[in-house]
Design a protein around this motif. Structure first.
Motif, PDB file in Angstrom:
ATOM      1  N   GLY A 161       1.105  13.820   1.531  1.00  0.00           N
ATOM      2  CA  GLY A 161       1.155  12.671   0.645  1.00  0.00           C
ATOM      3  C   GLY A 161      -0.128  11.884   0.537  1.00  0.00           C
ATOM      4  O   GLY A 161      -0.177  10.863  -0.147  1.00  0.00           O
ATOM      5  N   GLN A 162      -1.214  12.337   1.200  1.00  0.00           N
ATOM      6  CA  GLN A 162      -2.464  11.596   1.142  1.00  0.00           C
ATOM      7  C   GLN A 162      -3.212  11.897  -0.154  1.00  0.00           C
ATOM      8  O   GLN A 162      -3.186  13.011  -0.661  1.00  0.00           O
ATOM      9  CB  GLN A 162      -3.350  11.919   2.355  1.00  0.00           C
ATOM     10  CG  GLN A 162      -3.723  13.384   2.517  1.00  0.00           C
ATOM     11  CD  GLN A 162      -2.725  14.209   3.271  1.00  0.00           C
ATOM     12  OE1 GLN A 162      -1.634  14.427   2.778  1.00  0.00           O
ATOM     13  NE2 GLN A 162      -3.100  14.704   4.439  1.00  0.00           N
ATOM     14  N   LEU A 163      -3.861  10.873  -0.689  1.00  0.00           N
ATOM     15  CA  LEU A 163      -4.621  11.048  -1.921  1.00  0.00           C
ATOM     16  C   LEU A 163      -5.844  11.917  -1.644  1.00  0.00           C
ATOM     17  O   LEU A 163      -6.669  11.606  -0.790  1.00  0.00           O
ATOM     18  CB  LEU A 163      -5.063   9.690  -2.468  1.00  0.00           C
ATOM     19  CG  LEU A 163      -5.924   9.728  -3.735  1.00  0.00           C
ATOM     20  CD1 LEU A 163      -5.145  10.303  -4.903  1.00  0.00           C
ATOM     21  CD2 LEU A 163      -6.451   8.332  -4.065  1.00  0.00           C
ATOM     22  N   TYR A 223      -2.439  14.808  -4.744  1.00  0.00           N
ATOM     23  CA  TYR A 223      -2.010  14.392  -3.414  1.00  0.00           C
ATOM     24  C   TYR A 223      -1.772  15.622  -2.537  1.00  0.00           C
ATOM     25  O   TYR A 223      -1.262  16.646  -2.992  1.00  0.00           O
ATOM     26  CB  TYR A 223      -0.730  13.556  -3.500  1.00  0.00           C
ATOM     27  CG  TYR A 223      -0.940  12.235  -4.193  1.00  0.00           C
ATOM     28  CD1 TYR A 223      -1.338  11.110  -3.486  1.00  0.00           C
ATOM     29  CD2 TYR A 223      -0.765  12.122  -5.571  1.00  0.00           C
ATOM     30  CE1 TYR A 223      -1.552   9.902  -4.119  1.00  0.00           C
ATOM     31  CE2 TYR A 223      -0.980  10.919  -6.216  1.00  0.00           C
ATOM     32  CZ  TYR A 223      -1.373   9.810  -5.489  1.00  0.00           C
ATOM     33  OH  TYR A 223      -1.585   8.617  -6.130  1.00  0.00           O
ATOM     34  N   ASN A 275       8.358   9.626  -2.024  1.00  0.00           N
ATOM     35  CA  ASN A 275       7.747   9.904  -3.330  1.00  0.00           C
ATOM     36  C   ASN A 275       8.648   9.459  -4.484  1.00  0.00           C
ATOM     37  O   ASN A 275       8.167   8.951  -5.503  1.00  0.00           O
ATOM     38  CB  ASN A 275       7.417  11.386  -3.473  1.00  0.00           C
ATOM     39  CG  ASN A 275       6.162  11.765  -2.717  1.00  0.00           C
ATOM     40  OD1 ASN A 275       5.279  10.939  -2.493  1.00  0.00           O
ATOM     41  ND2 ASN A 275       6.074  13.009  -2.299  1.00  0.00           N
ATOM     42  N   ALA A 286       0.848  -1.195   0.000  1.00  0.00           N
ATOM     43  CA  ALA A 286       0.000   0.000   0.000  1.00  0.00           C
ATOM     44  C   ALA A 286       0.887   1.248   0.000  1.00  0.00           C
ATOM     45  O   ALA A 286       1.380   1.672   1.046  1.00  0.00           O
ATOM     46  CB  ALA A 286      -0.931  -0.001   1.216  1.00  0.00           C
ATOM     47  N   GLU A 304       4.733  10.455 -12.120  1.00  0.00           N
ATOM     48  CA  GLU A 304       4.370  10.336 -10.715  1.00  0.00           C
ATOM     49  C   GLU A 304       4.789  11.593  -9.948  1.00  0.00           C
ATOM     50  O   GLU A 304       5.975  11.818  -9.692  1.00  0.00           O
ATOM     51  CB  GLU A 304       5.046   9.110 -10.097  1.00  0.00           C
ATOM     52  CG  GLU A 304       4.786   8.913  -8.612  1.00  0.00           C
ATOM     53  CD  GLU A 304       3.385   8.427  -8.294  1.00  0.00           C
ATOM     54  OE1 GLU A 304       2.934   8.605  -7.157  1.00  0.00           O
ATOM     55  OE2 GLU A 304       2.734   7.860  -9.198  1.00  0.00           O
ATOM     56  N   GLN A 305       3.821  12.447  -9.647  1.00  0.00           N
ATOM     57  CA  GLN A 305       4.042  13.647  -8.835  1.00  0.00           C
ATOM     58  C   GLN A 305       5.195  14.512  -9.362  1.00  0.00           C
ATOM     59  O   GLN A 305       6.013  15.027  -8.596  1.00  0.00           O
ATOM     60  CB  GLN A 305       4.284  13.262  -7.376  1.00  0.00           C
ATOM     61  CG  GLN A 305       3.112  12.538  -6.754  1.00  0.00           C
ATOM     62  CD  GLN A 305       3.178  12.460  -5.256  1.00  0.00           C
ATOM     63  OE1 GLN A 305       3.783  13.301  -4.605  1.00  0.00           O
ATOM     64  NE2 GLN A 305       2.536  11.472  -4.684  1.00  0.00           N
ATOM     65  N   GLU A 361       0.112   4.226  -0.255  1.00  0.00           N
ATOM     66  CA  GLU A 361      -0.433   5.337   0.527  1.00  0.00           C
ATOM     67  C   GLU A 361       0.060   5.284   1.971  1.00  0.00           C
ATOM     68  O   GLU A 361       0.266   6.325   2.600  1.00  0.00           O
ATOM     69  CB  GLU A 361      -1.971   5.312   0.493  1.00  0.00           C
ATOM     70  CG  GLU A 361      -2.567   5.523  -0.888  1.00  0.00           C
ATOM     71  CD  GLU A 361      -1.962   6.714  -1.607  1.00  0.00           C
ATOM     72  OE1 GLU A 361      -1.787   7.777  -0.976  1.00  0.00           O
ATOM     73  OE2 GLU A 361      -1.622   6.596  -2.794  1.00  0.00           O
ATOM     74  N   HIS A 362       0.249   4.093   2.515  1.00  0.00           N
ATOM     75  CA  HIS A 362       0.794   3.971   3.867  1.00  0.00           C
ATOM     76  C   HIS A 362       2.231   4.475   3.903  1.00  0.00           C
ATOM     77  O   HIS A 362       2.663   5.086   4.886  1.00  0.00           O
ATOM     78  CB  HIS A 362       0.728   2.521   4.335  1.00  0.00           C
ATOM     79  CG  HIS A 362      -0.654   2.067   4.690  1.00  0.00           C
ATOM     80  ND1 HIS A 362      -1.049   0.754   4.647  1.00  0.00           N
ATOM     81  CD2 HIS A 362      -1.746   2.768   5.083  1.00  0.00           C
ATOM     82  CE1 HIS A 362      -2.314   0.659   5.006  1.00  0.00           C
ATOM     83  NE2 HIS A 362      -2.756   1.862   5.270  1.00  0.00           N
ATOM     84  N   ARG A 406       3.526   6.802   1.906  1.00  0.00           N
ATOM     85  CA  ARG A 406       3.452   8.273   1.845  1.00  0.00           C
ATOM     86  C   ARG A 406       3.031   8.860   3.196  1.00  0.00           C
ATOM     87  O   ARG A 406       3.547   9.881   3.634  1.00  0.00           O
ATOM     88  CB  ARG A 406       2.436   8.695   0.785  1.00  0.00           C
ATOM     89  CG  ARG A 406       2.954   8.673  -0.636  1.00  0.00           C
ATOM     90  CD  ARG A 406       2.104   9.570  -1.511  1.00  0.00           C
ATOM     91  NE  ARG A 406       2.548   9.520  -2.892  1.00  0.00           N
ATOM     92  CZ  ARG A 406       2.028   8.724  -3.809  1.00  0.00           C
ATOM     93  NH1 ARG A 406       1.030   7.928  -3.503  1.00  0.00           N
ATOM     94  NH2 ARG A 406       2.492   8.728  -5.044  1.00  0.00           N
ATOM     95  N   MET A 407       2.056   8.229   3.820  1.00  0.00           N
ATOM     96  CA  MET A 407       1.473   8.783   5.040  1.00  0.00           C
ATOM     97  C   MET A 407       2.385   8.644   6.251  1.00  0.00           C
ATOM     98  O   MET A 407       2.457   9.543   7.087  1.00  0.00           O
ATOM     99  CB  MET A 407       0.148   8.054   5.322  1.00  0.00           C
ATOM    100  CG  MET A 407      -0.633   8.589   6.518  1.00  0.00           C
ATOM    101  SD  MET A 407      -1.996   7.474   6.988  1.00  0.00           S
ATOM    102  CE  MET A 407      -2.717   7.096   5.396  1.00  0.00           C
TER     103      MET A 407
END
Length: 399
Positions: free
Chosen positions: A316-318, A312, A231, A205, A372-373, A207-208, A210-211
């Motif tokens: 970093g959260q979507l 984002y 990132n 994941a 990507e970003q 997102e985890h 990033r978070m």
């Protein structure tokens, strides 16, 4: 800052047996030799993790993430190289590992804690906290053979985090269990971070990562291919490793990109242009318009193109993701240069720096190109509202 975990040129080999001879005749014919081949799960991996860091390990299935975590935990010994850790370590690698099915939850708490190096006298004062975090007060004296998988997860995680570890190793646990338990786990990890503990998380994941993580590393076929800012590692993971590149360590960007997807590069993202409300401005305010102009190019006619974006937040959260198909827009044929515009007539975001991801793919999900970003934009909200989204809230006094 001193390293809490030092991984120095670690390799780990396993033997994969292709056949097993069971009869005496077969063994005599083959002189007792059972055919096997060597499998290198880790290949010369070096990584330094400072005390207090939270590090995320990314990689596809079979990339060596869990093997590396087991080497750090001391469950596996490296074939070559060394792993040095400083401080009490708790490893949550396999949920319920060490639980005995015939023992009750209560007995397994003490058994599991002893495996993690704690005495009964150490567990007694925190026993109620362990049970409360797991939410198993009613079932703590029931044999764990009758527990659901979710109950196993909660009890295993609760024991691991309550043994007061200086180093916590977590393998995929944050992605399982119900939503309420996942939030509970993430909150606990954040508490550990605030206390300066070292955490290593293996997860799919992103997102985890990033978070929660301030550093990340990606493995591919046992090799460490990138480490650094989350990132940057996530971008490498998505653009290369998730698309089938066997190793990105020793190839150029152009060579790696050519291997990403059978369709990679047939449609290219030439540029992503942010169009602000006024010429010369480099920020946008809530309620103002913002445009994302994505300039595509192809050397041949391509009919199956979907373009997507994801925004984002500062942590970093979507915040939001969508694509042309979901919005009911048919891009049509891309033959040469085409610009696709995503329009926000009324930016609903609060103050902060936001990152934009852009991807072009087929209806079936095969990737043409992916940024990507690589683009960021500023929202200057003014005021003192908190959060990410500017909701149209009004305050009235009713008497």
């Amino acid at each position: 800052m001193a390293a809490a975990i030092e991984i120095d040129r670690v390799s780990k080999d396993f033997r994969l047996y292709r056949e097993k001879y069971t009869s005496l005749k077969e063994r005599l014919i083959h002189l007792g030799r059972v055919p096997y081949e060597d499998f290198k799960a880790l290949d010369d991996v070096s990584l330094s993790i400072e005390a207090g860091q939270t590090v995320g390990l990314l990689g596809h299935n079979g990339s060596g993430k869990s093997t590396l975590l087991k080497c750090i935990a001391g469950i596996l010994q490296p074939s070559t190289g060394s792993v040095t850790t400083v401080g009490r370590l708790a490893a949550l690698l396999e949920l319920g590992a060490g639980f005995h099915p015939d023992l009750s939850g209560r007995e397994n708490v003490y058994l599991n804690a002893s495996i993690l190096g704690m005495k009964k006298a150490d567990v007694d004062p925190i026993f109620d906290d362990i049970v409360a975090f797991a939410g198993l007060e009613q079932f703590i004296d029931t044999p764990v053979r009758h527990y659901s998988s979710g109950m196993y997860i909660r009890l295993g995680f609760s024991v691991a985090i309550n043994v007061d570890p200086e180093i916590l190793l977590v393998d995929e646990v944050l992605a399982v269990g119900d939503e309420a338990f996942q939030r509970k786990c993430i909150d606990k990890v954040k508490t550990f971070q605030a206390e300066g503990r070292t955490i290593v998380i293996v997860t799919h994941a992103v997102e985890h990562v990033r978070m929660l993580c301030d550093k990340a590393a990606a493995l591919d076929h046992g090799r460490l291919v990138i480490e650094g800012e989350p990132n940057d590692v996530i971008r490498e993971f998505r653009e290369r490793l998730m698309s089938g590149v066997s190793s990105a360590a020793d190839v150029s960007d152009e060579m790696a990109r050519s291997e990403l997807s059978p369709l990679w590069g047939k449609v290219r993202i030439d540029e992503v242009e942010l169009v602000y409300p006024e010429t010369g401005r480099d920020n946008v305010g809530p309620g103002e318009p913002l445009l994302f102009d994505v300039h595509l190019d192809s050397t041949e006619r391509i009919d199956d193109v979907v373009l997507g974006i994801a925004i984002y937040g500062p942590m970093g959260q979507l915040v939001h993701g969508t694509n042309s198909r979901l919005k009911g827009t048919d891009i049509g044929s891309v033959d040469g240069k085409v610009t696709v515009r995503f329009r926000m007539d009324d930016v609903p975001l609060l103050d902060g720096t936001y990152a934009l991801t852009v991807g072009a793919h087929t209806l079936g999900g095969l990737v043409y190109d992916h940024w990507e970003q690589k683009r960021r934009f500023e929202v200057a909200a003014g005021g003192r509202d908190e959060g990410l989204v500017a909701l149209p809230i009004k305050v009235e006094v009713l008497r």
